[in-house]
Design an enzyme around this catalytic site. Structure first.
Site, PDB file in Angstrom:
ATOM      1  N   ASP A  41       0.814  -1.150   0.002  1.00 55.55           N
ATOM      2  CA  ASP A  41       0.142   0.076  -0.058  1.00 55.55           C
ATOM      3  C   ASP A  41       0.721   1.134   0.045  1.00 55.55           C
ATOM      4  O   ASP A  41       1.371   1.569   0.913  1.00 55.55           O
ATOM      5  CB  ASP A  41      -0.779   0.065   1.108  1.00 55.55           C
ATOM      6  CG  ASP A  41      -2.342   0.871   1.184  1.00 55.55           C
ATOM      7  OD1 ASP A  41      -2.072   1.472   0.210  1.00 55.55           O
ATOM      8  OD2 ASP A  41      -2.796   1.024   2.007  1.00 55.55           O
ATOM      9  N   ASP A  42       0.831   1.934  -1.007  1.00 52.60           N
ATOM     10  CA  ASP A  42       1.646   3.116  -1.288  1.00 52.60           C
ATOM     11  C   ASP A  42       3.086   3.188  -1.194  1.00 52.60           C
ATOM     12  O   ASP A  42       4.039   4.110  -0.733  1.00 52.60           O
ATOM     13  CB  ASP A  42       1.126   4.236  -0.111  1.00 52.60           C
ATOM     14  CG  ASP A  42      -0.185   4.734  -0.122  1.00 52.60           C
ATOM     15  OD1 ASP A  42      -1.104   4.186  -1.057  1.00 52.60           O
ATOM     16  OD2 ASP A  42      -0.720   5.831   0.700  1.00 52.60           O
ATOM     17  N   CYS A  80      -6.100   4.193  -3.830  1.00 51.50           N
ATOM     18  CA  CYS A  80      -6.240   2.706  -3.285  1.00 51.50           C
ATOM     19  C   CYS A  80      -7.464   2.266  -3.722  1.00 51.50           C
ATOM     20  O   CYS A  80      -7.173   0.904  -4.423  1.00 51.50           O
ATOM     21  CB  CYS A  80      -6.519   3.104  -1.574  1.00 51.50           C
ATOM     22  SG  CYS A  80      -4.905   3.724  -0.969  1.00 51.50           S
ATOM     23  N   ARG A  84      -7.379  -1.240  -6.545  1.00 51.17           N
ATOM     24  CA  ARG A  84      -7.875  -2.669  -6.101  1.00 51.17           C
ATOM     25  C   ARG A  84      -8.989  -3.178  -7.024  1.00 51.17           C
ATOM     26  O   ARG A  84      -9.063  -4.516  -7.168  1.00 51.17           O
ATOM     27  CB  ARG A  84      -8.182  -2.602  -4.501  1.00 51.17           C
ATOM     28  CG  ARG A  84      -6.771  -2.376  -3.788  1.00 51.17           C
ATOM     29  CD  ARG A  84      -7.263  -1.908  -2.225  1.00 51.17           C
ATOM     30  NE  ARG A  84      -5.945  -1.063  -1.819  1.00 51.17           N
ATOM     31  CZ  ARG A  84      -5.024  -1.776  -1.229  1.00 51.17           C
ATOM     32  NH1 ARG A  84      -4.898  -2.857  -0.873  1.00 51.17           N
ATOM     33  NH2 ARG A  84      -3.739  -1.141  -1.029  1.00 51.17           N
ATOM     34  N   LYS A 133      -5.715  -5.545   3.664  1.00 49.95           N
ATOM     35  CA  LYS A 133      -6.747  -4.515   3.228  1.00 49.95           C
ATOM     36  C   LYS A 133      -7.447  -4.512   2.101  1.00 49.95           C
ATOM     37  O   LYS A 133      -7.197  -4.830   0.895  1.00 49.95           O
ATOM     38  CB  LYS A 133      -5.871  -3.020   3.100  1.00 49.95           C
ATOM     39  CG  LYS A 133      -6.577  -1.856   2.513  1.00 49.95           C
ATOM     40  CD  LYS A 133      -5.535  -0.826   2.451  1.00 49.95           C
ATOM     41  CE  LYS A 133      -6.091   0.506   1.667  1.00 49.95           C
ATOM     42  NZ  LYS A 133      -5.229   1.561   1.805  1.00 49.95           N
ATOM     43  N   HIS A 135     -10.714  -2.710   0.961  1.00 51.65           N
ATOM     44  CA  HIS A 135     -11.011  -1.135   0.592  1.00 51.65           C
ATOM     45  C   HIS A 135     -11.623  -1.298  -0.843  1.00 51.65           C
ATOM     46  O   HIS A 135     -11.753  -0.524  -1.643  1.00 51.65           O
ATOM     47  CB  HIS A 135      -9.538  -0.467   0.341  1.00 51.65           C
ATOM     48  CG  HIS A 135      -9.971   0.985   0.639  1.00 51.65           C
ATOM     49  ND1 HIS A 135      -8.904   1.750   0.564  1.00 51.65           N
ATOM     50  CD2 HIS A 135     -10.907   1.629   0.865  1.00 51.65           C
ATOM     51  CE1 HIS A 135      -9.332   3.215   1.069  1.00 51.65           C
ATOM     52  NE2 HIS A 135     -10.616   2.852   1.526  1.00 51.65           N
ATOM     53  N   SER A 158      -8.142   1.744   4.752  1.00 47.56           N
ATOM     54  CA  SER A 158      -7.073   2.036   5.060  1.00 47.56           C
ATOM     55  C   SER A 158      -7.000   2.223   6.661  1.00 47.56           C
ATOM     56  O   SER A 158      -7.661   2.403   7.299  1.00 47.56           O
ATOM     57  CB  SER A 158      -6.758   3.420   4.518  1.00 47.56           C
ATOM     58  OG  SER A 158      -6.896   3.514   3.023  1.00 47.56           O
ATOM     59  N   HIS A 212       1.487   2.548   4.083  1.00 50.41           N
ATOM     60  CA  HIS A 212       0.813   3.645   4.019  1.00 50.41           C
ATOM     61  C   HIS A 212       0.645   4.092   5.294  1.00 50.41           C
ATOM     62  O   HIS A 212       0.897   3.444   6.372  1.00 50.41           O
ATOM     63  CB  HIS A 212      -0.881   3.246   3.808  1.00 50.41           C
ATOM     64  CG  HIS A 212      -1.767   3.924   3.627  1.00 50.41           C
ATOM     65  ND1 HIS A 212      -2.228   4.827   4.601  1.00 50.41           N
ATOM     66  CD2 HIS A 212      -2.648   4.331   2.587  1.00 50.41           C
ATOM     67  CE1 HIS A 212      -3.019   5.682   4.063  1.00 50.41           C
ATOM     68  NE2 HIS A 212      -3.680   5.320   2.857  1.00 50.41           N
ATOM     69  N   ASP A 264      -0.096  -0.598  -4.832  1.00 51.42           N
ATOM     70  CA  ASP A 264      -1.375  -0.119  -5.439  1.00 51.42           C
ATOM     71  C   ASP A 264      -1.452   1.168  -6.113  1.00 51.42           C
ATOM     72  O   ASP A 264      -2.215   1.523  -7.040  1.00 51.42           O
ATOM     73  CB  ASP A 264      -2.582  -0.269  -4.227  1.00 51.42           C
ATOM     74  CG  ASP A 264      -2.111   0.697  -2.802  1.00 51.42           C
ATOM     75  OD1 ASP A 264      -0.957   1.182  -3.071  1.00 51.42           O
ATOM     76  OD2 ASP A 264      -3.134   1.414  -2.559  1.00 51.42           O
ATOM     77  N   ASN A 265      -0.187   1.942  -5.532  1.00 53.07           N
ATOM     78  CA  ASN A 265       0.034   3.154  -6.276  1.00 53.07           C
ATOM     79  C   ASN A 265       1.120   3.725  -5.891  1.00 53.07           C
ATOM     80  O   ASN A 265       1.883   3.167  -4.960  1.00 53.07           O
ATOM     81  CB  ASN A 265      -1.229   4.145  -5.933  1.00 53.07           C
ATOM     82  CG  ASN A 265      -1.775   4.215  -4.607  1.00 53.07           C
ATOM     83  OD1 ASN A 265      -2.535   3.874  -3.971  1.00 53.07           O
ATOM     84  ND2 ASN A 265      -0.546   4.690  -3.709  1.00 53.07           N
ATOM     85  N   LYS A 280       1.739   9.656  -5.151  1.00 52.53           N
ATOM     86  CA  LYS A 280      -0.083   9.170  -5.301  1.00 52.53           C
ATOM     87  C   LYS A 280      -0.790  10.245  -5.447  1.00 52.53           C
ATOM     88  O   LYS A 280      -0.629  11.282  -4.940  1.00 52.53           O
ATOM     89  CB  LYS A 280       0.132   8.709  -3.725  1.00 52.53           C
ATOM     90  CG  LYS A 280      -1.297   8.176  -3.304  1.00 52.53           C
ATOM     91  CD  LYS A 280      -1.513   7.801  -2.053  1.00 52.53           C
ATOM     92  CE  LYS A 280      -2.841   7.215  -1.468  1.00 52.53           C
ATOM     93  NZ  LYS A 280      -3.093   6.869  -0.221  1.00 52.53           N
TER      94      LYS A 280
HETATM   95 MG    MG Z   1      -2.592   2.959  -1.689  1.00 53.66          MG
END
Ligand code: MG
Length: 463
Positions: A41-42, A80, A84, A133, A135, A158, A212, A264-265, A280
């Protein structure tokens, strides 16, 4: 860890792609492969050792050394939830309608009409589990157990959202969740699932909540990287990947399992884009280009570096092929990248790669070229500027040669007007193939012009 499998040269000399492929297809006929998909995540494009980072990531580096590492791999969204949605459905998030970050009290989520990777694999006899996660909607109808997963363990959004509830399937088992121990517990759940899934093929989706914010490395990893809490969190993520790999090895499943890792990003407040522009929340490369590593001993040659364009949306059709599972009946935007993974081809055959932010189509990539046609006057996670946040058309669309200029520093549209026009024309041709809000957003954006100079610029709608 020892090296695994064979390299590309050995791979191609051992047999032609066709012969090798036929042999392996026969081997796989008895039982389809296990699939492990680990999603950070991130995590930025430049945050792993094998992508040039100083953060120690020995397990992920090992995974890359024994498989394929991609250098032009994309999330389908810079934030996010849409990222996904695209990962699990193989479709741009504008098709499912999950175009923005979902909040805990939202009553919306991934629609039941979508087909996830888990739902694609279930008919082929797969056990499925989602850890981490989600989301994609925290109301009961949208949870993982209603989207093809036999089991779920995780916080369904998150780690900076409240209330921070930990779920097992649909039951709340902790509130608020202890974040400091969460990565370790996610890892334990993943390992436990592997240990008890030997009797059938399985799909494990391990979606970590790190790195994240808030950055909460466990006691064991505090100070481990020498690069602050962000580096420590990445080190803990790497440790988690290592535990999953060890569990596969301990169960003698490494050779039967495709392991994939992505993010994810791009990175948010901290983290490295690897010198790519943007972060992001935006469609410059730093917001959407992410690491991707795939290992499948003896099937993916080790040490491969794939430079062709690929995306998280390609995972569903690729995995479906390996499992012998039918594809979902609706439009897919991803393509089967197995020939890239095996080194048979450098590029998959695909149309433009589109860069959406929300409903807004902002950029498109064709080969090495990327055309920007619109941009927000504020990126997603900063306060709106005076006058509000608008997606504005660029007075002169910008064309970047990402092979020569991955930082997107030099607009070459003036030197290559025909290429810019060709990409722009194809973008407009594709617009009607998406749900109505995509065209509405395009027409709204293109109807704006910026009034005045930079200091007082405000968009006005062109009559
Ligand atoms: Mg993310």
């Amino acid at each position: 860890m020892p090296e695994e499998g064979i390299n590309k040269r050995e791979f191609l000399s051992t047999a032609t792609g066709a012969l090798w492929g036929a042999k392996l297809t026969a081997q796989a006929q008895g039982r389809p492969p296990n699939v492990v998909l680990i999603y950070a995540d991130d995590l930025g494009y430049g945050d792993l050792g094998c992508y040039g980072s100083r953060i120690p990531t020995p397990y992920l580096d090992h995974l890359a050394a024994n498989g394929a590492r991609f250098t032009n791999f994309y999330s389908a969204s810079p934030v996010c939830s849409p990222s996904r949605a695209a990962l699990l459905t193989g479709r741009y998030p504008t098709r499912s309608g999950v175009t923005a970050v979902l909040m805990p009290d939202d009553r919306f989520g991934l629609p039941a009409t979508e087909t996830t990777i888990a739902q694609t694999l279930k008919p082929a006899g797969y056990r499925t589990m989602c850890v981490g996660k989600w989301h994609l909607g925290s109301a009961a109808p949208f949870l993982p157990t209603n989207h093809g997963f036999d089991e779920y363990y995780g916080v369904p959004y998150s780690n900076d959202m409240w209330p921070l509830k930990l779920l097992h399937n649909t039951d709340i088992i902790e509130d608020p969740t202890n974040l400091t121990t969460l990565a370790e517990r996610y890892t334990g759940q993943a390992v436990n699932f592997i240990n008890r899934s030997k009797s059938s093929p399985f799909f494990l989706y391990l979606a970590h909540h790190i790195p994240h914010i808030p950055l909460t490395p466990s006691e064991h990893f505090k100070g481990a990287s020498g690069l602050g809490p962000y580096g420590d969190s990445v080190a803990e993520l790497d440790w988690s990947v290592g535990q999953v790999l060890r569990a596969l090895a301990a169960n003698r499943l490494s050779g039967d399992t495709l392991v994939m890792f992505a993010s994810d990003n791009g990175p948010w407040f901290q983290g490295s884009t690897g010198r790519l522009q943007g972060r992001k929340g935006g469609t410059f490369e730093g917001g959407v280009r992410v690491p991707f590593i795939a290992r499948f001993p003896r099937r993916i040659p080790r040490g491969q570096v794939c430079q062709g364009v690929s995306t998280t949306m390609d995972i569903l059709p690729t995995v479906a092929r390996l499992a012998g599972a039918p594809l979902p009946a609706h439009v897919l935007d991803g393509v089967d990248i197995w020939p890239m993974l095996t080194g048979e081809t450098d590029e998959a055959e695909r149309d433009l790669l589109l860069y959406f932010d929300g409903w807004n189509l902002q950029c498109a990539r064709s080969g090495k070229w990327k055309l920007h046609v619109s941009r927000y006057n504020s990126i997603a996670w900063t306060p709106d500027p005076p006058g509000g946040r608008y997606n504005l058309p660029l007075p002169n669309p910008e064309l970047y040669d990402l092979a020569a200029d991955p930082e997107e520093s030099y607009d070459t549209a003036g030197d290559n007007p025909q290429i810019a026009a060709r990409i722009r024309s194809r973008m407009e041709e594709l617009l009607p193939t998406f749900p109505g809000p995509v065209m509405n957003a395009w027409l709204t954006t293109m109807s704006y012009k910026v009034q005045g100079g930079p200091a007082g610029a405000l968009p006005v709608r062109v009559a």
